[in-house]
Scaffold this active site. Sequence first.
Site, PDB file in Angstrom:
ATOM      1  CG  HIS A 192     -18.004  29.984 -51.995  1.00 41.58           C
ATOM      2  ND1 HIS A 192     -19.195  29.573 -51.441  1.00 41.58           N
ATOM      3  CD2 HIS A 192     -18.142  29.811 -53.341  1.00 41.58           C
ATOM      4  CE1 HIS A 192     -20.013  29.172 -52.389  1.00 41.58           C
ATOM      5  NE2 HIS A 192     -19.404  29.313 -53.559  1.00 41.58           N
ATOM      6  CB  CYS A 219     -21.141  30.050 -44.718  1.00 40.23           C
ATOM      7  SG  CYS A 219     -22.483  30.197 -45.904  1.00 40.23           S
ATOM      8  NE  ARG A 227     -25.568  32.772 -44.785  1.00 42.34           N
ATOM      9  CZ  ARG A 227     -25.852  31.486 -44.724  1.00 42.34           C
ATOM     10  NH1 ARG A 227     -25.267  30.732 -43.802  1.00 42.34           N
ATOM     11  NH2 ARG A 227     -26.713  30.947 -45.562  1.00 42.34           N
TER      12      ARG A 227
END
Length: 258
Positions: free
Chosen positions: A167, A241, A250
């Site tokens: 993340h 991300c 990405r």
Amino acid sequence: MRDRVRERVPVVVQTRGVRSTPARVLWVCAEAVVTCGVVLMLLVVHQLWWTNQQARAQAGEQVRVLEREWAGSPPAGPSPSVSGPPAVVPDVPAEETEAATTPPPAARPGESPPSSAYAIIRIPRIGLTAPIARGVSKRSVLDRGYVGHYPDTAGPGRTGNFALAGHRNTHGEPFRYINRLRKGDVIRIQTREREYEYVVDQVLAQTAPRDTGVIQPVPRSLVKPSYGYSDPGSYLTLTTCTPEFSSRYRLIVWAKRV
């Protein structure tokens, strides 16, 4: 004959108006707006602060568990690569993909069960230390603050592409600052057997979520073919991300084993 005077006590019946006044309508609307604002603020605090606190605590404890396990037992052989279906490029915003792995060995009597993570990633430039677990499931891996090892990619130090996801925002956000990595920065992967060192070589600032070429054994972007490699080697790929607080694109960082 005496006159009798009947006195009647007047009864006043008060009724409230059915229709609200404009001031009352405004007051109700203001209360609703304030309530919605408080709820929204609490949701933001939970997502941006509390999930980070929880995930970082879990990830930090997992790192300590691994270090204790490794200190108390001898090496058990090389780390296996992970097999399973190919995954979308990082963070898996829509689908969740689990790695197909063999179950961990059972704990001996009196011992705590072995950790679900099997390696530790350290990136000195951005101050990152995080556990690595098999698979890129949001629920069981990424949302716990772990870095996920893509199914069907090489193991640490192996020939091929050791591809990882994490993340960038919320849930520990281990890859929050990988956009700051530059060519020559060191990335270390520690396992029970040994420590592997990689050096950052290329950064692809933006590509499509379905650009699965970036995690192939010889990584090369399918969207921007000028980024990537053409020869076999021992590669490390970091995916997350971008831009921040969005899963539209990405961000890819490639490193080579020293």
